[in-house]
Design an enzyme around this catalytic site. Structure first.
Site, mmCIF file in Angstrom:
data_model
loop_
_atom_site.group_PDB
_atom_site.id
_atom_site.type_symbol
_atom_site.label_atom_id
_atom_site.label_comp_id
_atom_site.label_asym_id
_atom_site.label_seq_id
_atom_site.Cartn_x
_atom_site.Cartn_y
_atom_site.Cartn_z
ATOM 1 N N ARG A 157 4.057 5.969 -3.037
ATOM 2 C CA ARG A 157 4.704 6.889 -3.983
ATOM 3 C C ARG A 157 4.586 8.351 -3.580
ATOM 4 O O ARG A 157 5.062 9.232 -4.294
ATOM 5 C CB ARG A 157 4.093 6.675 -5.380
ATOM 6 C CG ARG A 157 4.308 5.268 -5.925
ATOM 7 C CD ARG A 157 3.400 4.971 -7.097
ATOM 8 N NE ARG A 157 1.990 4.944 -6.691
ATOM 9 C CZ ARG A 157 0.970 4.696 -7.527
ATOM 10 N NH1 ARG A 157 1.213 4.479 -8.799
ATOM 11 N NH2 ARG A 157 -0.266 4.671 -7.079
ATOM 12 N N CYS A 164 -4.831 7.797 -7.725
ATOM 13 C CA CYS A 164 -5.069 7.210 -6.394
ATOM 14 C C CYS A 164 -5.959 5.965 -6.501
ATOM 15 O O CYS A 164 -7.067 6.015 -7.039
ATOM 16 C CB CYS A 164 -5.737 8.247 -5.497
ATOM 17 S SG CYS A 164 -5.994 7.661 -3.802
ATOM 18 N N ASP A 194 -0.376 5.818 0.060
ATOM 19 C CA ASP A 194 0.336 5.373 -1.142
ATOM 20 C C ASP A 194 1.854 5.564 -1.003
ATOM 21 O O ASP A 194 2.327 6.650 -0.662
ATOM 22 C CB ASP A 194 -0.190 6.180 -2.345
ATOM 23 C CG ASP A 194 0.256 5.592 -3.670
ATOM 24 O OD1 ASP A 194 1.482 5.488 -3.898
ATOM 25 O OD2 ASP A 194 -0.613 5.240 -4.489
ATOM 26 N N CYS A 216 -2.258 10.495 1.516
ATOM 27 C CA CYS A 216 -2.612 9.115 1.193
ATOM 28 C C CYS A 216 -1.475 8.191 1.633
ATOM 29 O O CYS A 216 -0.307 8.572 1.606
ATOM 30 C CB CYS A 216 -2.857 8.960 -0.314
ATOM 31 S SG CYS A 216 -3.429 7.299 -0.771
ATOM 32 N N HIS A 219 -3.579 12.605 -4.509
ATOM 33 C CA HIS A 219 -2.681 12.427 -5.666
ATOM 34 C C HIS A 219 -3.442 11.813 -6.823
ATOM 35 O O HIS A 219 -4.333 10.972 -6.629
ATOM 36 C CB HIS A 219 -1.476 11.554 -5.285
ATOM 37 C CG HIS A 219 -1.830 10.153 -4.940
ATOM 38 N ND1 HIS A 219 -1.665 9.109 -5.809
ATOM 39 C CD2 HIS A 219 -2.384 9.605 -3.821
ATOM 40 C CE1 HIS A 219 -2.073 7.990 -5.237
ATOM 41 N NE2 HIS A 219 -2.522 8.254 -4.026
#
Ligand code: CO
Length: 211
Positions: free
Chosen positions: A45, A100, A43, A41, A97
Site C-alpha cells: 500500500r 505497519c 507493504d 516498507c 507508515h
C-alpha cells in the site's frame, strides 16, 4: 486472463500511453539521475512513486519489512553506497507508515520463527530504547503510531552512523536525511525527523579519519 497475465497486458497499455504522452520518454531514461533514495516498507500500500507523484527515473528505491537500516544488511548497504557515491543523490528518505504489520508484530510476544524473529528484533530494540515514552501512551494504536515514528527516527540515525554517509557529508555536504511516515488512512506523508551534513552524531559513532 489470469491475474499475472493482466499485469503483462496492463504493462503494454501503460508503455503505449507513456509514449503517446511523451514520445521520447523511454529514450530519455537511458541514464538515471535520481535525486532521491527511498528506503521504505515492502507493504503493497506504500508505493514510492505513486504517493510522491514521481515518474520512473526520479527515485532510487530500496524496500524491506518495516523500512529498517541494519548495518549487516549487504543488500541495503550496497544500495546506499551506489545511490550516495555513484548516483550522488541529494536526499535519502526513510519512509515508514502507520498500520505497519512489522511494527505491530514486533510489539507482540509471538514467535514468528527464526528469520522474522531476527528481523523484528531490530524494532524491539527501538521499543526498548524508547520504552518510557511508549509505555506512557495507554492507547495501543497510538503507541504503535509513535513506535512507527521512533522507528523511522532510529533508522535515519543508523544511516548517519555509516561511513558511507559520514564520508559523503564531509566531502560533498550531502545528502540530507529525512524520516517520513505515510498515513494509510489519508494518503499523506508527514516529516518526523531529519538530519543534515551539519547534524551532530553521537561521538562513539563518528569517524575522525575518513578519507
Ligand atoms: Co509496513
Amino acid at each position: 486472463m489470469s491475474a499475472y497475465e493482466k499485469l503483462l497486458s496492463n504493462n503494454k497499455s501503460w508503455a503505449a500511453g507513456m509514449v503517446k504522452e511523451s514520445p521520447d520518454f523511454f529514450r530519455n531514461l537511458a541514464d538515471q539521475h535520481p535525486e532521491f533514495l527511498w528506503i521504505g516498507c515492502s507493504d503493497s500500500r506504500v508505493p514510492a512513486n505513486e504517493i510522491t507523484g514521481t515518474l520512473p527515473g526520479e527515485i532510487f528505491v530500496h524496500r524491506n519489512l518495516a523500512n529498517l537500516v541494519i548495518h549487516t544488511d549487504v543488500n541495503l548497504l550496497s544500495v546506499l553506497e551506489y545511490a550516495v557515491v555513484h548516483l550522488k543523490v541529494k536526499h535519502v528518505i526513510v519512509c515508514g507508515h502507520y498500520g505497519c504489520g512489522g511494527i505491530k508484530a514486533a510489539m507482540t510476544s509471538h514467535d514468528f520463527k527464526q528469520v522474522l524473529n531476527m528481523w523484528l528484533r531490530n524494532i524491539k530494540d527501538v521499543y526498548r530504547l524508547h520504552r518510557n515514552e511508549l509505555e506512557a501512551i495507554s492507547d495501543l494504536g497510538k503507541r504503535e503510531d509513535r513506535l512507527t515514528e521512533l522507528n523511522v527516527q532510529e533508522q535515519v540515525l543508523h544511516l548517519a552512523k555509516t561511513s558511507i554517509i559520514q564520508r559523503a557529508w564531509q566531502h560533498t555536504k550531502a545528502p540530507h536525511l529525512h524520516g517520513w511516515v505515510y498515513g494509510l488512512k489519508d494518503g499523506l506523508l508527514r516529516s518526523v525527523f531529519s538530519m543534515t551534513p551539519d547534524s551532530a552524531i553521537d561521538p562513539i559513532y563518528a569517524y575522525d579519519d575518513l578519507r
